[in-house]
Write a protein that holds these residues in place. Structure first.
Motif, PDB file in Angstrom:
ATOM      1  N   LYS A 278       0.811  -1.213   0.000  1.00 39.41           N
ATOM      2  CA  LYS A 278       0.000   0.000   0.000  1.00 39.41           C
ATOM      3  C   LYS A 278       0.847   1.267   0.000  1.00 39.41           C
ATOM      4  N   GLY A 279       2.088   1.165   0.474  1.00 48.38           N
ATOM      5  CA  GLY A 279       2.932   2.351   0.630  1.00 48.38           C
ATOM      6  C   GLY A 279       3.507   2.890  -0.665  1.00 48.38           C
ATOM      7  N   GLY A 280       3.348   2.176  -1.757  1.00 46.20           N
ATOM      8  CA  GLY A 280       3.864   2.654  -3.036  1.00 46.20           C
ATOM      9  C   GLY A 280       2.945   3.689  -3.663  1.00 46.20           C
ATOM     10  N   SER A 281       3.407   4.282  -4.748  1.00 45.70           N
ATOM     11  CA  SER A 281       2.598   5.301  -5.416  1.00 45.70           C
ATOM     12  C   SER A 281       1.580   4.636  -6.339  1.00 45.70           C
ATOM     13  N   GLY A 282       0.585   5.396  -6.777  1.00 45.02           N
ATOM     14  CA  GLY A 282      -0.421   4.864  -7.691  1.00 45.02           C
ATOM     15  C   GLY A 282      -1.480   4.058  -6.964  1.00 45.02           C
ATOM     16  N   VAL A 283      -2.316   3.393  -7.745  1.00 42.64           N
ATOM     17  CA  VAL A 283      -3.419   2.617  -7.185  1.00 42.64           C
ATOM     18  C   VAL A 283      -2.884   1.313  -6.601  1.00 42.64           C
ATOM     19  N   ARG A 284      -3.304   0.979  -5.414  1.00 45.63           N
ATOM     20  CA  ARG A 284      -2.831  -0.229  -4.730  1.00 45.63           C
ATOM     21  C   ARG A 284      -4.023  -0.984  -4.167  1.00 45.63           C
ATOM     22  N   PHE A 285      -3.841  -2.273  -3.958  1.00 47.57           N
ATOM     23  CA  PHE A 285      -4.932  -3.089  -3.439  1.00 47.57           C
ATOM     24  C   PHE A 285      -4.413  -4.022  -2.354  1.00 47.57           C
ATOM     25  N   ALA A 286      -5.134  -4.085  -1.249  1.00 49.72           N
ATOM     26  CA  ALA A 286      -4.755  -5.017  -0.192  1.00 49.72           C
ATOM     27  C   ALA A 286      -6.018  -5.647   0.373  1.00 49.72           C
ATOM     28  N   LEU A 287      -5.960  -6.920   0.658  1.00 54.09           N
ATOM     29  CA  LEU A 287      -7.142  -7.633   1.138  1.00 54.09           C
ATOM     30  C   LEU A 287      -6.773  -8.612   2.247  1.00 54.09           C
ATOM     31  N   ILE A 288      -7.637  -8.650   3.247  1.00 56.44           N
ATOM     32  CA  ILE A 288      -7.461  -9.582   4.360  1.00 56.44           C
ATOM     33  C   ILE A 288      -8.590 -10.614   4.305  1.00 56.44           C
ATOM     34  N   VAL A 289      -8.238 -11.871   4.263  1.00 56.28           N
ATOM     35  CA  VAL A 289      -9.227 -12.939   4.368  1.00 56.28           C
ATOM     36  C   VAL A 289      -9.559 -13.108   5.856  1.00 56.28           C
ATOM     37  N   HIS A 290     -10.818 -12.897   6.201  1.00 61.50           N
ATOM     38  CA  HIS A 290     -11.244 -13.026   7.589  1.00 61.50           C
ATOM     39  C   HIS A 290     -12.060 -14.306   7.726  1.00 61.50           C
ATOM     40  N   HIS A 291     -11.582 -15.194   8.559  1.00 65.52           N
ATOM     41  CA  HIS A 291     -12.214 -16.513   8.662  1.00 65.52           C
ATOM     42  C   HIS A 291     -13.403 -16.459   9.615  1.00 65.52           C
ATOM     43  N   THR A 292     -14.614 -16.497   9.035  1.00 64.02           N
ATOM     44  CA  THR A 292     -15.821 -16.307   9.844  1.00 64.02           C
ATOM     45  C   THR A 292     -16.801 -17.461   9.716  1.00 64.02           C
ATOM     46  N   ASP A 293     -16.481 -18.414   8.885  1.00 68.17           N
ATOM     47  CA  ASP A 293     -17.452 -19.456   8.577  1.00 68.17           C
ATOM     48  C   ASP A 293     -17.088 -20.751   9.306  1.00 68.17           C
ATOM     49  N   ALA A 294     -17.639 -20.902  10.500  1.00 70.39           N
ATOM     50  CA  ALA A 294     -17.273 -22.059  11.325  1.00 70.39           C
ATOM     51  C   ALA A 294     -17.880 -23.346  10.789  1.00 70.39           C
ATOM     52  N   GLU A 295     -18.900 -23.183   9.976  1.00 72.19           N
ATOM     53  CA  GLU A 295     -19.600 -24.378   9.518  1.00 72.19           C
ATOM     54  C   GLU A 295     -18.868 -25.053   8.359  1.00 72.19           C
ATOM     55  N   ARG A 296     -18.533 -24.282   7.355  1.00 74.77           N
ATOM     56  CA  ARG A 296     -17.877 -24.868   6.186  1.00 74.77           C
ATOM     57  C   ARG A 296     -16.359 -24.840   6.281  1.00 74.77           C
ATOM     58  N   GLU A 297     -15.842 -24.053   7.212  1.00 72.30           N
ATOM     59  CA  GLU A 297     -14.401 -23.993   7.382  1.00 72.30           C
ATOM     60  C   GLU A 297     -14.115 -23.834   8.869  1.00 72.30           C
ATOM     61  N   TRP A 298     -13.342 -22.841   9.267  1.00 75.94           N
ATOM     62  CA  TRP A 298     -13.089 -22.555  10.670  1.00 75.94           C
ATOM     63  C   TRP A 298     -13.262 -21.054  10.895  1.00 75.94           C
ATOM     64  N   ALA A 299     -13.758 -20.696  12.051  1.00 79.52           N
ATOM     65  CA  ALA A 299     -13.844 -19.278  12.412  1.00 79.52           C
ATOM     66  C   ALA A 299     -12.810 -19.000  13.487  1.00 79.52           C
ATOM     67  N   TYR A 300     -11.943 -18.025  13.218  1.00 72.75           N
ATOM     68  CA  TYR A 300     -10.900 -17.703  14.197  1.00 72.75           C
ATOM     69  C   TYR A 300     -10.302 -16.361  13.848  1.00 72.75           C
ATOM     70  N   ASP A 301      -9.789 -15.692  14.840  1.00 71.68           N
ATOM     71  CA  ASP A 301      -9.022 -14.476  14.576  1.00 71.68           C
ATOM     72  C   ASP A 301      -8.247 -14.022  15.808  1.00 71.68           C
ATOM     73  N   ARG A 302      -8.898 -13.209  16.689  1.00 74.19           N
ATOM     74  CA  ARG A 302      -8.129 -12.494  17.706  1.00 74.19           C
ATOM     75  C   ARG A 302      -7.423 -13.361  18.736  1.00 74.19           C
ATOM     76  N   THR A 303      -7.982 -14.520  19.035  1.00 76.28           N
ATOM     77  CA  THR A 303      -7.368 -15.310  20.095  1.00 76.28           C
ATOM     78  C   THR A 303      -6.725 -16.590  19.573  1.00 76.28           C
ATOM     79  N   SER A 304      -6.631 -16.678  18.270  1.00 84.02           N
ATOM     80  CA  SER A 304      -6.107 -17.921  17.694  1.00 84.02           C
ATOM     81  C   SER A 304      -4.594 -18.001  17.861  1.00 84.02           C
ATOM     82  N   PHE A 305      -4.119 -19.206  18.154  1.00 81.14           N
ATOM     83  CA  PHE A 305      -2.666 -19.420  18.235  1.00 81.14           C
ATOM     84  C   PHE A 305      -2.070 -19.350  16.839  1.00 81.14           C
TER      85      PHE A 305
END
Lengths: 322, 322
Positions: A278-305
């Protein structure tokens, strides 16, 4: 917020956790870019498409030449699953068991003693130091060619404990589509991960369409020598590079030498890579995959090891996208 | 001897030293592969063409898929001139002079004192340690972006002392043609050189058609940090990696992760890279540029301080090409 970091809340509805279940597992990176079908029609998909259109439109002030269309992806938790434990750690644990007969001393030495008794929790109680010990003894003492064969043999037979599927099927279909979509638009796609560079290279080309020279990862030191009149590279038990956190922009500079214009991660370990992109010049793109689907995958974030995500992304970046 | 290492004597007649004198210096890597015109019709050219035909012929037992057609090239003395001194060393010497006003202590400190008095021989009397000191003070203490600009400014204005030409014109026309010829046949071309990775990246894409991510070289350590709210990579005064001799196969493994099937060098520092390339299975190609033309270039080998070539290639490799 366009072309910026998404709030976690924006990703709640994103269908990111559909595990691919293709019968033909050898060719997964082709024939998907025109589908882009595993994504819901929500903000992230729209923003990705708009970003790609802006940087690929000739004559536009945002146009980026193909040579500079560098996109970097974390692996664990971004391209494939990292639960219940990192897949590379599962490999290392299996290797400890396989190597145990040659190491009788492990019976009385942690973290190996607990591990060999089947007590994973006890083995990992030593935290990162214990993991480092397990990784070191299983990732050194052989040539690079020998290691490649060991990983190849393991990954073609080992199964994920929760799904019973080969680990190479535990990859995220939307991300496979995204990789192919970017490449179809002239991007060069790289993995930039804390995972072992030599480990990822064994499967990344087949599974993600990303060749060995486009993998950036952690590594041990190597030594070149002649063995039985043949040149070999021995894997040494010393850390060479830790491609995590503040190491990720360093790894990017060392291997790519160009700042990515798009970066994709899922945890605090990817923050600096996203800042760097993101720190470069021009248009930039950054994306975070947030795991929220406990049913089809796993839900985890702030307290995960593993794959901890515990930052307020609204305030992480003091600068705009230009 | 086909597809093997050439004896120095076989290269005597090779027209390798024609310096290119193109008026359009910005596009040198295109429109040359179908000419291959700066080469004499002798054994090396024939062997290269035969090798390329063998590995690219579908259905042949020697066929190599495009993804595995990796070719590595040394830079100094292989792709461009390295006499009377390494071009990067000329850059460093100019930088010492430019930085001297900020370093009054250099007046009494070798190798800087001799250097600033115009006594290059005295400055280099300290050998590799002196060169290391000169390179360190001129290649650290700034960000990667700042360093890139410094090199860019220098290389667009500095002139070679013997020819008065910009250094980016001191490149070997036959090698430019060879690079283009290999790429036209599906090879991915890499530089693997003892030169600085960040230095070479500034001009390699424009001059050789080799992008930053396909450059392997020596490097200093980097540190990621936020400066004035912007992410930067600082170049530190510590050696990270020395991509010379036994370091070259290590650099190849770290950056490329695949063994080259063809390698090109000119000095003892390239020996291990050629051993590594030749040590793989299947058809392999290795070539040594032997500098024999004192009239149009420089003649040097066994006793040269720079680019020393002092091995008997007939006996260096105990194994065949399989």
């Amino acid at each position: 917020m366009e072309h910026g970091i998404f709030n976690a809340s924006q990703l709640e509805n994103w269908d990111q956790s559909l595990l691919r279940e293709l019968s033909n597992k050898d060719v997964v990176h082709e024939n998907v870019f025109d589908q882009f079908g595993a994504w819901n029609d929500t903000a992230p998909k729209k923003a990705i498409v708009e970003f790609v259109q802006r940087v690929t439109e000739h004559g536009s002030p945002n146009f980026v030449p193909e040579a500079e269309r560098i996109a970097t992806f974390d692996n664990d938790g971004t391209l494939w699953a990292e639960q219940p434990i990192y897949i590379q750690l599962a490999f290392a644990l299996d290797r400890v068991k396989a190597l145990a007969p040659q190491h009788p001393e492990w019976k009385d030495k942690e973290p190996f003693a607990s591990l060999l008794k089947g007590d994973l929790k006890g083995a990992l109680a030593g935290g990162e130091a214990a993991i480092f010990q397990i990784v070191t003894v299983t990732h050194s003492g052989m040539t690079t060619d020998e290691f490649e064969k060991i990983v190849q043999d393991w990954i073609t037979t080992a199964k994920h404990p929760a799904t019973g599927r080969p680990y190479t099927e535990m990859v995220y279909q939307p991300m496979l589509e995204l990789l192919a979509y970017l490449r179809a638009n002239g991007f060069k796609t790289f993995i930039v991960s804390g995972g072992g560079i030599d480990f990822m290279r064994v499967f990344a080309e087949r599974v993600y369409g990303i060749p060995p020279e486009q993998i950036v990862g952690s590594s041990g030191k190597l030594r070149f020598l002649m063995r039985d009149s043949k040149p070999v590279l021995m894997k040494l038990p010393d850390l060479n590079f830790n491609d995590d956190k503040a190491g990720t922009p360093v790894g990017i500079q060392m291997h790519i030498g160009r700042r990515p214009i798009a970066a994709f991660g899922n945890s605090d370990g990817d923050l600096q890579m996203l800042e760097w992109a993101k720190g470069g010049s021009g248009v930039r793109f950054a994306l975070i995959v947030h795991h929220t689907d406990a049913e089809r995958e796993w839900a985890y974030d702030r307290t995960s090891f593993i794959g901890r995500l515990d930052k307020d992304w609204k305030t992480v970046f003091p600068f705009g996208s230009k």
